[in-house]
Design a protein around this motif. Sequence first.
Motif, PDB file in Angstrom:
ATOM      1  N   THR A  44       0.830  -1.209   0.000  1.00 55.27           N
ATOM      2  CA  THR A  44       0.000   0.000   0.000  1.00 55.27           C
ATOM      3  C   THR A  44       0.863   1.257   0.000  1.00 55.27           C
ATOM      4  O   THR A  44       0.617   2.214  -0.752  1.00 55.27           O
ATOM      5  N   LEU A  45       1.891   1.267   0.838  1.00 58.79           N
ATOM      6  CA  LEU A  45       2.795   2.418   0.878  1.00 58.79           C
ATOM      7  C   LEU A  45       3.514   2.603  -0.456  1.00 58.79           C
ATOM      8  O   LEU A  45       3.660   3.728  -0.956  1.00 58.79           O
ATOM      9  N   THR A  47       2.523   1.700  -3.417  1.00 57.94           N
ATOM     10  CA  THR A  47       1.582   2.215  -4.413  1.00 57.94           C
ATOM     11  C   THR A  47       1.315   3.703  -4.194  1.00 57.94           C
ATOM     12  O   THR A  47       1.260   4.495  -5.146  1.00 57.94           O
ATOM     13  N   GLY A  48       1.155   4.100  -2.935  1.00 56.06           N
ATOM     14  CA  GLY A  48       0.923   5.514  -2.641  1.00 56.06           C
ATOM     15  C   GLY A  48       2.081   6.388  -3.079  1.00 56.06           C
ATOM     16  O   GLY A  48       1.885   7.476  -3.645  1.00 56.06           O
ATOM     17  N   GLU A  49       3.300   5.924  -2.844  1.00 57.86           N
ATOM     18  CA  GLU A  49       4.466   6.708  -3.273  1.00 57.86           C
ATOM     19  C   GLU A  49       4.525   6.808  -4.788  1.00 57.86           C
ATOM     20  O   GLU A  49       4.881   7.853  -5.342  1.00 57.86           O
ATOM     21  N   ALA A  50       4.182   5.723  -5.475  1.00 49.21           N
ATOM     22  CA  ALA A  50       4.203   5.748  -6.938  1.00 49.21           C
ATOM     23  C   ALA A  50       3.205   6.764  -7.482  1.00 49.21           C
ATOM     24  O   ALA A  50       3.494   7.498  -8.437  1.00 49.21           O
ATOM     25  N   VAL A  51       2.024   6.835  -6.871  1.00 44.76           N
ATOM     26  CA  VAL A  51       1.007   7.792  -7.322  1.00 44.76           C
ATOM     27  C   VAL A  51       1.473   9.225  -7.087  1.00 44.76           C
ATOM     28  O   VAL A  51       1.371  10.096  -7.970  1.00 44.76           O
ATOM     29  N   ILE A  52       1.993   9.496  -5.884  1.00 43.59           N
ATOM     30  CA  ILE A  52       2.458  10.855  -5.580  1.00 43.59           C
ATOM     31  C   ILE A  52       3.595  11.255  -6.515  1.00 43.59           C
ATOM     32  O   ILE A  52       3.637  12.374  -7.035  1.00 43.59           O
ATOM     33  N   PHE A  53       4.509  10.334  -6.741  1.00 39.69           N
ATOM     34  CA  PHE A  53       5.642  10.645  -7.615  1.00 39.69           C
ATOM     35  C   PHE A  53       5.168  10.941  -9.035  1.00 39.69           C
ATOM     36  O   PHE A  53       5.641  11.883  -9.682  1.00 39.69           O
ATOM     37  N   ALA A  54       4.229  10.146  -9.525  1.00 34.81           N
ATOM     38  CA  ALA A  54       3.745  10.344 -10.890  1.00 34.81           C
ATOM     39  C   ALA A  54       3.040  11.683 -11.051  1.00 34.81           C
ATOM     40  O   ALA A  54       3.123  12.323 -12.111  1.00 34.81           O
ATOM     41  N   LEU A  55       2.342  12.131 -10.015  1.00 31.45           N
ATOM     42  CA  LEU A  55       1.606  13.392 -10.098  1.00 31.45           C
ATOM     43  C   LEU A  55       2.483  14.611  -9.844  1.00 31.45           C
ATOM     44  O   LEU A  55       2.139  15.719 -10.267  1.00 31.45           O
ATOM     45  N   SER A  56       3.609  14.433  -9.167  1.00 25.63           N
ATOM     46  CA  SER A  56       4.404  15.585  -8.731  1.00 25.63           C
ATOM     47  C   SER A  56       5.681  15.792  -9.522  1.00 25.63           C
ATOM     48  O   SER A  56       6.203  16.904  -9.573  1.00 25.63           O
ATOM     49  N   PHE A  57       6.208  14.750 -10.137  1.00 33.53           N
ATOM     50  CA  PHE A  57       7.510  14.863 -10.785  1.00 33.53           C
ATOM     51  C   PHE A  57       7.436  14.307 -12.194  1.00 33.53           C
ATOM     52  O   PHE A  57       6.635  13.429 -12.496  1.00 33.53           O
ATOM     53  N   SER A  58       8.330  14.844 -13.023  1.00 38.12           N
ATOM     54  CA  SER A  58       8.456  14.351 -14.388  1.00 38.12           C
ATOM     55  C   SER A  58       9.639  13.399 -14.461  1.00 38.12           C
ATOM     56  O   SER A  58      10.701  13.658 -13.891  1.00 38.12           O
ATOM     57  N   ALA A  59       9.461  12.320 -15.186  1.00 37.21           N
ATOM     58  CA  ALA A  59      10.546  11.344 -15.306  1.00 37.21           C
ATOM     59  C   ALA A  59      11.741  11.925 -16.043  1.00 37.21           C
ATOM     60  O   ALA A  59      12.878  11.487 -15.865  1.00 37.21           O
ATOM     61  N   SER A  71      17.629  10.400  -1.738  1.00 32.15           N
ATOM     62  CA  SER A  71      18.366  10.757  -0.527  1.00 32.15           C
ATOM     63  C   SER A  71      17.456  11.410   0.501  1.00 32.15           C
ATOM     64  O   SER A  71      17.656  11.254   1.708  1.00 32.15           O
ATOM     65  N   HIS A  72      16.449  12.112   0.027  1.00 26.01           N
ATOM     66  CA  HIS A  72      15.551  12.828   0.937  1.00 26.01           C
ATOM     67  C   HIS A  72      14.516  11.904   1.572  1.00 26.01           C
ATOM     68  O   HIS A  72      14.195  12.044   2.758  1.00 26.01           O
ATOM     69  N   ILE A  73      13.986  10.939   0.811  1.00 20.56           N
ATOM     70  CA  ILE A  73      12.869  10.132   1.321  1.00 20.56           C
ATOM     71  C   ILE A  73      13.300   8.748   1.794  1.00 20.56           C
ATOM     72  O   ILE A  73      12.456   7.958   2.236  1.00 20.56           O
ATOM     73  N   ALA A  74      14.585   8.428   1.704  1.00 19.59           N
ATOM     74  CA  ALA A  74      15.100   7.127   2.169  1.00 19.59           C
ATOM     75  C   ALA A  74      14.416   5.963   1.462  1.00 19.59           C
ATOM     76  O   ALA A  74      14.110   4.931   2.070  1.00 19.59           O
ATOM     77  N   PHE A  75      14.186   6.091   0.167  1.00 17.50           N
ATOM     78  CA  PHE A  75      13.472   5.049  -0.569  1.00 17.50           C
ATOM     79  C   PHE A  75      14.294   3.763  -0.655  1.00 17.50           C
ATOM     80  O   PHE A  75      13.777   2.659  -0.462  1.00 17.50           O
ATOM     81  N   PHE A 117       7.963   6.799   7.129  1.00 17.09           N
ATOM     82  CA  PHE A 117       8.859   7.958   7.072  1.00 17.09           C
ATOM     83  C   PHE A 117       9.041   8.420   5.626  1.00 17.09           C
ATOM     84  O   PHE A 117       8.953   9.617   5.315  1.00 17.09           O
ATOM     85  N   SER A 118       9.278   7.464   4.722  1.00 17.41           N
ATOM     86  CA  SER A 118       9.486   7.800   3.317  1.00 17.41           C
ATOM     87  C   SER A 118       8.237   8.416   2.703  1.00 17.41           C
ATOM     88  O   SER A 118       8.311   9.391   1.944  1.00 17.41           O
ATOM     89  N   PHE A 119       7.072   7.874   3.044  1.00 19.29           N
ATOM     90  CA  PHE A 119       5.818   8.384   2.490  1.00 19.29           C
ATOM     91  C   PHE A 119       5.571   9.827   2.937  1.00 19.29           C
ATOM     92  O   PHE A 119       5.182  10.688   2.140  1.00 19.29           O
ATOM     93  N   VAL A 120       5.800  10.097   4.206  1.00 24.73           N
ATOM     94  CA  VAL A 120       5.589  11.454   4.723  1.00 24.73           C
ATOM     95  C   VAL A 120       6.556  12.437   4.064  1.00 24.73           C
ATOM     96  O   VAL A 120       6.181  13.552   3.679  1.00 24.73           O
ATOM     97  N   ARG A 121       7.821  12.020   3.913  1.00 23.50           N
ATOM     98  CA  ARG A 121       8.809  12.904   3.285  1.00 23.50           C
ATOM     99  C   ARG A 121       8.458  13.169   1.822  1.00 23.50           C
ATOM    100  O   ARG A 121       8.580  14.297   1.337  1.00 23.50           O
ATOM    101  N   LEU A 122       8.015  12.138   1.118  1.00 23.54           N
ATOM    102  CA  LEU A 122       7.641  12.323  -0.279  1.00 23.54           C
ATOM    103  C   LEU A 122       6.395  13.190  -0.398  1.00 23.54           C
ATOM    104  O   LEU A 122       6.293  14.028  -1.299  1.00 23.54           O
ATOM    105  N   PHE A 123       5.450  13.021   0.501  1.00 21.39           N
ATOM    106  CA  PHE A 123       4.243  13.842   0.468  1.00 21.39           C
ATOM    107  C   PHE A 123       4.597  15.316   0.683  1.00 21.39           C
ATOM    108  O   PHE A 123       3.973  16.207   0.105  1.00 21.39           O
TER     109      PHE A 123
END
Length: 574
Positions: A44-45, A47-59, A71-75, A117-123
């Motif tokens: 679940t986490l 998938t949530g990170e993948a959705v946020i990343f897709a909506l917020s950043f360009s590949a 480095s920021h989100i400890a992925f 922790f990673s999800f909160v940082r990415l959000f």
Amino acid sequence: MGHTRRRAALAVGALALAMVAWGFPAEEGDAVDATQFTIAFFATLLTGEAVIFALSFSAASSWPSLRAIDSHIAFREWVLAGWVAAMFIAGGLLWQSERSTTYGALLFLLSNCFGIFSFVRLFGLASVGGRNRLLRRTLALGLTELRTRQGSLHEELSDDPVVSAYLGALDQAISSNDPNGMRHLVLQLTGVDVPAPANEDAAALHLEVLHRLCRGALVRGTDPVVVVGCAGSIVESLVRQARLLPDPAVALGEASRYLAWLGSTATLMSQRGIASKRAARELVALCVDSRRLVLRQADPDPVSVSSSADMGSVFENPAAMVLWARDFTEYHGSDQAGAFYGVHQFLTGQKFLGNYWDGASVLSETRTSLYGGSDTPPADTQEARASRGLFGSVTEFDRFWALVSVNAFATLRDVRIAHPPELVRPEFTSDPQLLGAYLRTFASHRWFSDAGGAQRTLGLLMVRADGPDSPWSLARARTDRSVIRTPAPRSEPQDRPAAMVLAVAARLAPLTPGEPDQELRAFLAGLSTPALEAAARLAARVLPGADGVDDPRAAVVSGLRVLQLVGGHTRTTA
């Protein structure tokens, strides 16, 4: 540092859980049941990170880069912990090891903690503020590492991933005329906190970004209002950091030269139809205001300050002041004559009370204060003693300011090109009287009075090399050591013989109507034909009244009459 601490925490947690699993193994069925829930939460986490990343950043975006985000989100730490947990569970099931399955189940719990922790940082990065905070830290770290490699900024731009990615994002925002993108990128730069000596690289990047923005307004059609707003923030940031720089004189000098060059270039491009009048008008206003801001930092007693921290000059010694003055007077920028009030006070410890509009000579007064006159002893202030220690003899004092005047003459704007009315600003006009006031600052600095003395001075300026301890050599060495560069061309006075002739001739030219000009004409008559013709061509370009005069000697004499316009109102009143 945060990345290292997180890895250390993960290692300590994994070791502690290994001890728990070894001492208190759970039943295999219980471990498997617990793992099913933790794996579901893990997925679940993810998938949530993948959705946020897709909506917020360009590949395709390199700013921020995937490395910076990771480095920021400890992925990687999170996924690595989950992978290790899965391996231990699989191994425990294969070899019927309760300790292995228990350890895998516990590791999944630890990985889910990292996942939260990673999800909160990415959000947090999904917001503009969070992304800007990350990018400020990334840029600051990149500039610090750039200095540790001991390479100049321009040599490392193509190799350093952080700086090149930042500039690439800036170029993209400029090309697409994205106002929000430009503002955010400038905000990231002006908000960086880089310790010395790496803050010199940050200052160099400030000027590089300033140039790219202004170039976009002139030749790419970028909104000049947005550009000027961003450029003003950059100049303010540079000035604000000046006191913390290893050599503020070089940074402020380069900024002053660039702003003067930019104003003249914008005027020329507007007149030729290359740049829009709107863009040129905004950039000229920026240059005038920004140079005045820089001037306040250099002046030991500025007219106005925003806080008590701005009181006093940012320069610590006379060598820094004369280096900055050398650069400030190039390219016909605004407030040239007014700048010498601060120079005089810094070098002598005494205020100059004259008015250059009335014809008062600042440099002559500085010379008298430092070395005395026929009936005036030298000043005995601490500042004057330090200045005499820099210049040494009065001969070196005269030589330094003569060389400064050579570059000033060589880089004046072309008076044959009409100055567009919409670009007129205080201290930035085509007014011949203002030009005369600028040039009279140098022309009234006289230590010879006849053609013979002028010939000897010209010969020494052309053929004598400056020693390593001379003020000019010291200033040049400091500039060469710095990583700060701008596109404004820089040349040595010896490469400008025509300007050298004009600089010497101006010191023989009459300063008031009716004064004899025989010595000036005799000096010009003693020049070789190529030297005189070159000086006449330069005079036709930079001095009003010289263009169209066929005789080269008469052209120079006619052009230098601009010096007589200064103080005319007082003579008329008298």
